[in-house]
Design a protein around this motif. Structure first.
Motif, mmCIF file in Angstrom:
data_model
loop_
_atom_site.group_PDB
_atom_site.id
_atom_site.type_symbol
_atom_site.label_atom_id
_atom_site.label_comp_id
_atom_site.label_asym_id
_atom_site.label_seq_id
_atom_site.Cartn_x
_atom_site.Cartn_y
_atom_site.Cartn_z
ATOM 1 N N UNK A 18 10.669 -12.463 -5.679
ATOM 2 C CA UNK A 18 9.496 -13.165 -6.190
ATOM 3 C C UNK A 18 8.529 -13.615 -5.113
ATOM 4 N N UNK A 19 9.010 -13.802 -3.882
ATOM 5 C CA UNK A 19 8.135 -14.246 -2.808
ATOM 6 C C UNK A 19 6.983 -13.269 -2.583
ATOM 7 N N UNK A 20 7.236 -11.981 -2.885
ATOM 8 C CA UNK A 20 6.214 -10.972 -2.652
ATOM 9 C C UNK A 20 5.205 -10.869 -3.790
ATOM 10 N N UNK A 21 5.257 -11.828 -4.722
ATOM 11 C CA UNK A 21 4.171 -11.926 -5.695
ATOM 12 C C UNK A 21 2.871 -12.352 -4.999
ATOM 13 N N UNK A 22 3.009 -12.975 -3.857
ATOM 14 C CA UNK A 22 1.835 -13.381 -3.079
ATOM 15 C C UNK A 22 1.234 -12.147 -2.411
ATOM 16 N N UNK A 23 0.066 -11.724 -2.869
ATOM 17 C CA UNK A 23 -0.558 -10.512 -2.345
ATOM 18 C C UNK A 23 -0.873 -10.631 -0.859
ATOM 19 N N UNK A 24 -1.187 -11.840 -0.411
ATOM 20 C CA UNK A 24 -1.498 -12.015 1.004
ATOM 21 C C UNK A 24 -0.288 -11.690 1.875
ATOM 22 N N UNK A 25 0.927 -11.980 1.382
ATOM 23 C CA UNK A 25 2.144 -11.678 2.124
ATOM 24 C C UNK A 25 2.398 -10.170 2.152
ATOM 25 N N UNK A 26 2.183 -9.510 1.005
ATOM 26 C CA UNK A 26 2.323 -8.061 0.973
ATOM 27 C C UNK A 26 1.368 -7.394 1.951
ATOM 28 N N UNK A 27 0.114 -7.855 1.940
ATOM 29 C CA UNK A 27 -0.884 -7.256 2.832
ATOM 30 C C UNK A 27 -0.491 -7.424 4.298
ATOM 31 N N UNK A 28 0.065 -8.606 4.635
ATOM 32 C CA UNK A 28 0.445 -8.845 6.019
ATOM 33 C C UNK A 28 1.585 -7.943 6.453
ATOM 34 N N UNK A 29 2.566 -7.740 5.564
ATOM 35 C CA UNK A 29 3.684 -6.848 5.879
ATOM 36 C C UNK A 29 3.182 -5.419 6.077
ATOM 37 N N UNK A 30 2.284 -4.971 5.195
ATOM 38 C CA UNK A 30 1.723 -3.619 5.311
ATOM 39 C C UNK A 30 0.979 -3.470 6.632
ATOM 40 N N UNK A 31 0.215 -4.481 7.018
ATOM 41 C CA UNK A 31 -0.519 -4.428 8.283
ATOM 42 C C UNK A 31 0.436 -4.296 9.473
ATOM 43 N N UNK A 32 1.521 -5.063 9.461
ATOM 44 C CA UNK A 32 2.482 -5.019 10.563
ATOM 45 C C UNK A 32 3.177 -3.663 10.654
ATOM 46 N N UNK A 33 3.646 -3.159 9.520
ATOM 47 C CA UNK A 33 4.352 -1.877 9.513
ATOM 48 C C UNK A 33 3.411 -0.752 9.926
ATOM 49 N N UNK A 34 2.157 -0.815 9.479
ATOM 50 C CA UNK A 34 1.177 0.200 9.865
ATOM 51 C C UNK A 34 0.944 0.183 11.373
ATOM 52 N N UNK A 35 0.883 -1.005 11.964
ATOM 53 C CA UNK A 35 0.665 -1.097 13.412
ATOM 54 C C UNK A 35 1.866 -0.565 14.187
ATOM 55 N N UNK A 36 3.078 -0.734 13.649
ATOM 56 C CA UNK A 36 4.268 -0.211 14.314
ATOM 57 C C UNK A 36 4.344 1.309 14.244
ATOM 58 N N UNK A 37 4.072 1.855 13.061
ATOM 59 C CA UNK A 37 4.254 3.289 12.851
ATOM 60 C C UNK A 37 3.048 4.109 13.299
ATOM 61 N N UNK A 38 1.855 3.481 13.350
ATOM 62 C CA UNK A 38 0.666 4.190 13.799
ATOM 63 C C UNK A 38 -0.015 5.013 12.734
ATOM 64 N N UNK A 39 0.409 4.863 11.477
ATOM 65 C CA UNK A 39 -0.250 5.581 10.376
ATOM 66 C C UNK A 39 -0.162 4.729 9.115
ATOM 67 N N UNK A 40 -1.045 4.961 8.137
ATOM 68 C CA UNK A 40 -1.028 4.147 6.909
ATOM 69 C C UNK A 40 0.274 4.330 6.129
ATOM 70 N N UNK A 41 0.699 3.269 5.445
ATOM 71 C CA UNK A 41 1.870 3.335 4.572
ATOM 72 C C UNK A 41 1.437 2.972 3.157
ATOM 73 N N UNK A 42 2.085 3.582 2.178
ATOM 74 C CA UNK A 42 1.766 3.300 0.779
ATOM 75 C C UNK A 42 2.809 2.354 0.195
ATOM 76 N N UNK A 43 2.406 1.579 -0.813
ATOM 77 C CA UNK A 43 3.284 0.603 -1.449
ATOM 78 C C UNK A 43 3.740 1.137 -2.805
ATOM 79 N N UNK A 44 5.056 1.219 -3.003
ATOM 80 C CA UNK A 44 5.615 1.672 -4.269
ATOM 81 C C UNK A 44 5.544 0.545 -5.298
ATOM 82 N N UNK A 45 5.360 0.926 -6.553
ATOM 83 C CA UNK A 45 5.225 -0.073 -7.617
ATOM 84 C C UNK A 45 6.590 -0.618 -8.025
ATOM 85 N N UNK A 46 6.687 -1.942 -8.117
ATOM 86 C CA UNK A 46 7.891 -2.607 -8.615
ATOM 87 C C UNK A 46 7.459 -3.518 -9.766
ATOM 88 N N UNK A 47 7.796 -3.165 -11.010
ATOM 89 C CA UNK A 47 7.317 -3.940 -12.159
ATOM 90 C C UNK A 47 8.005 -5.294 -12.341
#
Length: 209
Positions: A18-47
């Motif tokens: 439930x903590x990841x209901x906060x979109x700002x937290x999801x965006x921050x994780x995506x930004x960090x992982x993208x900076x580590x891997x050097x390419x964009x990452x996509x987010x899978x849907x979790x209903x």
């Protein structure tokens, strides 16, 4: 920090809890992982973020109660290559050109073994030989060659070994690879017309801290 030799290179993320209901937290994780891997990452849907962890725990408890063995299998996230020197005249001061031989394709499941007996090469007896391990983030065919490994692939590690001196000159050899259940890639160098072998070990999965 970003590092070209790091093996953590995801392409997709699945958020749970439930903590990841906060979109700002999801965006921050995506930004960090993208900076580590050097390419964009996509987010899978979790209903159902709230119950994802609970459902997983209940599923695991059911397996434990039934007495069955639960095995989670993983696969190699990248393709791996061994660098082989091109057969050419040695020029003082000029670094030998390396081709890359694919010894482990991306997607290989743990517990797999491969025999590359068709790709024969030579080792010089009495020499200390060095093997460069490279990686590539996409699938490749076992035994396929990359003409310029140092420019087309990412360097991962180097390993040196001493070859027995039997006074008979170059030794025809081939490779056999084993990706075991612990995430370790084992490369065995086999003598083509004899029983000698030299084992090289590369750790692909990061050690637990």
């Amino acid at each position: 920090p970003a590092d070209s030799s790091i093996l953590f290179n995801p392409t997709r993320l699945l958020f749970n809890g439930g903590v990841f209901k906060a979109e700002v937290l999801q965006r921050r994780v995506v930004e960090c992982v993208t900076s580590w891997s050097g390419h964009p990452v996509s987010v899978l849907e979790n209903p159902d973020l709230d119950h994802a962890v609970t459902l997983g725990a209940a599923y695991y408890a059911g397996w434990k109660q039934s007495g069955s063995k639960l095995r989670v299998r993983t696969a190699a996230a990248r393709s791996y290559y061994i660098g082989l020197e091109v057969n050419q005249l040695a020029v003082p001061g000029l670094k030998p050109h390396l081709q890359g031989l694919c010894v482990l394709p991306q997607g290989t499941e743990e517990g797999s073994e491969y025999d590359l007996a068709e790709q024969e090469f030579a080792l010089w007896a009495g020499d200390k030989v060095r093997f460069q391990l490279f990686s590539y983030q996409e699938h490749a065919s076992l035994g396929s060659m990359v003409p310029d490994a140092e420019h087309e692939l990412e360097s991962v590690a180097e390993l040196a070994c001493q070859i027995d001196d039997d006074g008979q000159g170059p030794i025809p050899v081939y490779l056999q690879t084993d990706y075991d259940e612990t995430g370790k890639l084992r490369v065995a160098i086999h003598e083509k017309s004899g029983e000698r072998r030299w084992d090289l070990n590369f750790q692909l999965r990061e050690e637990s801290i």
